[in-house]
Design an enzyme around this catalytic site. Structure first.
Site, PDB file in Angstrom:
ATOM      1  N   ASP A 250     101.661 100.443 129.108  1.00  0.00           N
ATOM      2  CA  ASP A 250     101.588 101.874 128.837  1.00  0.00           C
ATOM      3  C   ASP A 250     100.231 102.403 129.282  1.00  0.00           C
ATOM      4  O   ASP A 250      99.206 102.076 128.693  1.00  0.00           O
ATOM      5  CB  ASP A 250     101.800 102.110 127.337  1.00  0.00           C
ATOM      6  CG  ASP A 250     101.896 103.573 126.951  1.00  0.00           C
ATOM      7  OD1 ASP A 250     101.355 104.426 127.672  1.00  0.00           O
ATOM      8  OD2 ASP A 250     102.498 103.853 125.902  1.00  0.00           O
TER       9      ASP A 250
ATOM     10  N   HIS B  62     104.912 103.988 129.284  1.00  0.00           N
ATOM     11  CA  HIS B  62     104.907 104.811 128.078  1.00  0.00           C
ATOM     12  C   HIS B  62     106.337 105.164 127.657  1.00  0.00           C
ATOM     13  O   HIS B  62     106.694 105.023 126.491  1.00  0.00           O
ATOM     14  CB  HIS B  62     104.088 106.075 128.336  1.00  0.00           C
ATOM     15  CG  HIS B  62     103.857 106.902 127.118  1.00  0.00           C
ATOM     16  ND1 HIS B  62     103.277 106.394 125.979  1.00  0.00           N
ATOM     17  CD2 HIS B  62     104.137 108.210 126.849  1.00  0.00           C
ATOM     18  CE1 HIS B  62     103.185 107.347 125.057  1.00  0.00           C
ATOM     19  NE2 HIS B  62     103.714 108.452 125.558  1.00  0.00           N
TER      20      HIS B  62
END
Length: 278
Positions: free
Chosen positions: A229, A258
């Site tokens: 992420d 993400h």
């Protein structure tokens, strides 16, 4: 679909768009990330409903199909909106699932409203404990310069900003981990955001310190986060949240960006459903 009015009072009513699968199953409330809407949970709602849960999503004020007031995007107000949803639907024994910015509402909820209605909590790629990197928060994953760059970019050209943001949202090392159609769906949701709301909410998720809120999370908690992420990095957010909540468990999704609930929906749903069943 229904609308729930939050913050009753002259010139203060805000209608929130809510989708509720209904039924007698234990309720799961999904709180979306910035700058999207409740529609961003399309990979989760059918799976959770099929598993027997009552699934509730809503569009944060200023985003999606909810009202878009000029102000009111601090976390206290946003968390009170969440409470308004729970009260209006009379939801109890709830699991709160907060993705990205939505993790802030989950953290602040326990400080403002306690755990009476809550069964458990999920922090998914979430911004707590404190995103901004400051002298008092050196492990914050968001440098002040990057926060300023984001605000300037959105202010100057929201079309270009959202195009790049949704690309980064779903990418690992420059490689898109979802289909272009899925990215375009997220981009369309981002364009539903009210620009003043998006800017104020951006400031809120960057600058709000949840370190004092996390010890108030006393229910069973799952922290789920992608290890790749780049938007809300695991080390500065999910890992620290897990360490701050003694009752939490951590699941790291390997190779996930993400937007892991879309890119790795099968694993994400499986892990969350296993947590819900405990």
């Amino acid at each position: 679909m229904t609308e729930i009015t939050a913050h009753h009072g002259l010139l203060k009513d805000t209608k929130l768009h809510v989708d509720d699968t209904g039924g007698s199953g234990r309720p799961v409330v999904l709180i979306h990330g910035w700058p999207l809407s409740g529609e961003s949970w399309k990979e989760q709602v059918p799976a959770f409903e099929a598993a027997g849960y009552r699934v509730v999503t809503y569009d944060r004020r200023g985003f999606g199909r909810s009202d878009k007031p000029l102000t009111g995007y601090g976390y206290d107000r946003l968390t009170d909106d969440l409470q308004a949803v729970l009260e209006a639907l009379d939801l109890r024994d709830v699991t709160l699932v907060g993705f990205s910015m939505g993790g802030g509402e989950v953290a602040r909820y326990f400080t403002r409203h306690g755990a009476e209605r809550i069964h458990s909590a999920v922090f998914a790629s979430a911004v707590p404990p404190y995103l901004l990197q400051t002298p008092g928060n050196p492990d914050g994953p968001l440098p002040v310069s990057e926060a300023a760059k984001m605000a300037a970019g959105l202010t100057a050209d929201q079309d270009a900003f959202y195009d790049q943001f949704t690309t980064d949202f779903f990418s690992v090392d420059g490689e898109l981990k979802v289909t272009e159609e899925q990215r375009q769906e997220a981009l369309a949701l981002a364009h539903q955001a009210f620009k003043p709301a998006a800017l104020e909410a951006m400031a809120s998720f960057a600058n709000t310190d949840f370190r004092d809120d996390l010890p108030n999370v006393t229910v069973p908690t799952l922290v789920i986060h992608g290890d790749s992420d780049a938007t809300v990095p695991l080390e500065g957010s999910g890992a620290r949240t897990h360490a701050a909540i003694p009752s939490s468990t951590l699941h790291v999704v390997a190779g996930a960006p993400h937007g892991v609930n879309v890119s790795h929906a099968e694993e994400w749903n499986r892990v969350v459903l296993e947590f819900l069943a405990r």
